[in-house]
Design a protein around this motif. Structure first.
Motif, PDB file in Angstrom:
ATOM      1  N   LEU A  35      13.023  28.244  56.523  1.00 33.49           N
ATOM      2  CA  LEU A  35      13.466  28.959  57.727  1.00 33.49           C
ATOM      3  C   LEU A  35      14.132  28.057  58.767  1.00 33.49           C
ATOM      4  CD1 LEU A  35      10.726  31.691  58.254  1.00 33.49           C
ATOM      5  CD2 LEU A  35      13.004  31.919  57.252  1.00 33.49           C
ATOM      6  N   PRO A  36      13.690  26.800  58.949  1.00 27.35           N
ATOM      7  CA  PRO A  36      14.415  25.932  59.900  1.00 27.35           C
ATOM      8  C   PRO A  36      15.855  25.617  59.480  1.00 27.35           C
ATOM      9  CG  PRO A  36      12.203  25.090  59.532  1.00 27.35           C
ATOM     10  CD  PRO A  36      12.421  26.194  58.537  1.00 27.35           C
ATOM     11  N   LEU A  37      16.198  25.874  58.227  1.00 30.69           N
ATOM     12  CA  LEU A  37      17.568  25.622  57.741  1.00 30.69           C
ATOM     13  C   LEU A  37      18.514  26.780  58.053  1.00 30.69           C
ATOM     14  CD1 LEU A  37      16.654  24.200  54.222  1.00 30.69           C
ATOM     15  CD2 LEU A  37      17.258  22.896  56.261  1.00 30.69           C
ATOM     16  N   GLU A  38      18.004  27.855  58.652  1.00 27.44           N
ATOM     17  CA  GLU A  38      18.818  29.049  58.872  1.00 27.44           C
ATOM     18  C   GLU A  38      20.097  28.778  59.673  1.00 27.44           C
ATOM     19  OE1 GLU A  38      18.531  33.536  60.679  1.00 27.44           O
ATOM     20  OE2 GLU A  38      16.804  32.697  59.643  1.00 27.44           O
ATOM     21  N   PRO A  39      20.071  27.994  60.773  1.00 26.65           N
ATOM     22  CA  PRO A  39      21.342  27.763  61.490  1.00 26.65           C
ATOM     23  C   PRO A  39      22.416  27.129  60.604  1.00 26.65           C
ATOM     24  CG  PRO A  39      19.485  27.108  62.854  1.00 26.65           C
ATOM     25  CD  PRO A  39      18.929  27.418  61.486  1.00 26.65           C
ATOM     26  N   SER A  40      22.044  26.131  59.808  1.00 29.01           N
ATOM     27  CA  SER A  40      23.062  25.508  58.945  1.00 29.01           C
ATOM     28  C   SER A  40      23.465  26.448  57.809  1.00 29.01           C
ATOM     29  CB  SER A  40      22.570  24.165  58.398  1.00 29.01           C
ATOM     30  OG  SER A  40      21.386  24.321  57.661  1.00 29.01           O
ATOM     31  N   LEU A  41      22.532  27.256  57.311  1.00 29.61           N
ATOM     32  CA  LEU A  41      22.873  28.246  56.289  1.00 29.61           C
ATOM     33  C   LEU A  41      23.853  29.273  56.840  1.00 29.61           C
ATOM     34  CD1 LEU A  41      22.512  29.641  53.533  1.00 29.61           C
ATOM     35  CD2 LEU A  41      20.503  30.793  54.495  1.00 29.61           C
ATOM     36  N   MET A  42      23.604  29.757  58.047  1.00 27.58           N
ATOM     37  CA  MET A  42      24.494  30.747  58.648  1.00 27.58           C
ATOM     38  C   MET A  42      25.880  30.155  58.905  1.00 27.58           C
ATOM     39  SD  MET A  42      22.841  33.513  58.614  1.00 27.58           S
ATOM     40  CE  MET A  42      23.707  34.618  59.705  1.00 27.58           C
ATOM     41  N   LEU A  43      25.924  28.905  59.343  1.00 28.79           N
ATOM     42  CA  LEU A  43      27.213  28.238  59.546  1.00 28.79           C
ATOM     43  C   LEU A  43      27.966  28.136  58.219  1.00 28.79           C
ATOM     44  CD1 LEU A  43      29.077  26.714  61.516  1.00 28.79           C
ATOM     45  CD2 LEU A  43      27.825  24.638  60.914  1.00 28.79           C
TER      46      LEU A  43
END
Length: 198
Positions: A35-43
């Motif tokens: 879940l902490p990887l969500e910003p980079s995943l969304m980018l």
């Protein structure tokens, strides 16, 4: 690597059902690592998928695939696993939508390069900016333009420029300072008049 243990009761699809302890371990891993990887995943998804309305669904599909894989075996490198899962899902979607011919998808590195390439809008903007810079450079005095090109484009040192043009390093510094100031004014501010250097 953490393996999930086999249990006695089969699941509805015929596979062993993980124990509750294993489910909690995977759940905790998912919350802590994925879940902490969500910003980079969304980018990544925003950069590589053209229909922005699909992105929340893509994210959820990626999470489901990552979670299901972790139920079998928790990955050692969660960030790489999430990015690889996302990349594979995008490729799969492209194949099924027939947007990219199968021959083009055969070379996955070429596909990744195509996904990372700037869009047509960015290309047009970059060409316009380059034309503006070229026009501004042409408005500089000849010697200042030569010094700017040698220093900023060719990457020559002041000493090398001094030898090539037969002028002092202080004069070169003055040309660079005045030229860059004039270019900045022409590109981002009012028109600058540059005094001629000897």
């Amino acid at each position: 690597m953490v393996e999930t243990p086999d249990t006695d009761r089969p699941s509805e699809v015929g596979q062993p059902k993980p124990r509750v302890a294993a489910l909690e371990e995977v759940r905790a891993w998912f919350i802590r690592e994925v879940l902490p990887l969500e910003p980079s995943l969304m980018l990544y998804l925003h950069r590589n998928w053209r229909r922005k309305d699909d992105i929340p669904d893509l994210r959820n599909d990626i999470y489901v695939q990552v979670y299901e894989a972790a139920l079998r075996k928790i990955p050692d490198k969660p960030q790489q696993f999430v990015v690889t899962t996302a990349r594979n899902l995008l490729i799969h979607r492209l194949r099924h939508e027939r947007i990219v011919p199968m021959e083009a998808v055969a070379d996955l590195d070429a596909l990744q390069a195509a996904l990372d390439a700037p869009g047509p809008e960015r290309t047009v903007v970059a060409r316009d900016e380059l034309r503006l810079l070229q026009t501004a450079l042409e408005r500089l005095p000849r010697r200042t333009r030569e010094v700017i090109m040698m220093r900023r484009v060719e990457g020559l040192s002041r000493a090398e420029i001094s030898v090539r043009l037969g002028i002092g390093e202080e004069t070169i510094s003055a040309h660079v300072t005045d030229g860059m100031r004039a270019l900045t004014d022409m590109l981002f501010g009012e028109t600058a008049e540059l005094r001629r250097k000897p």
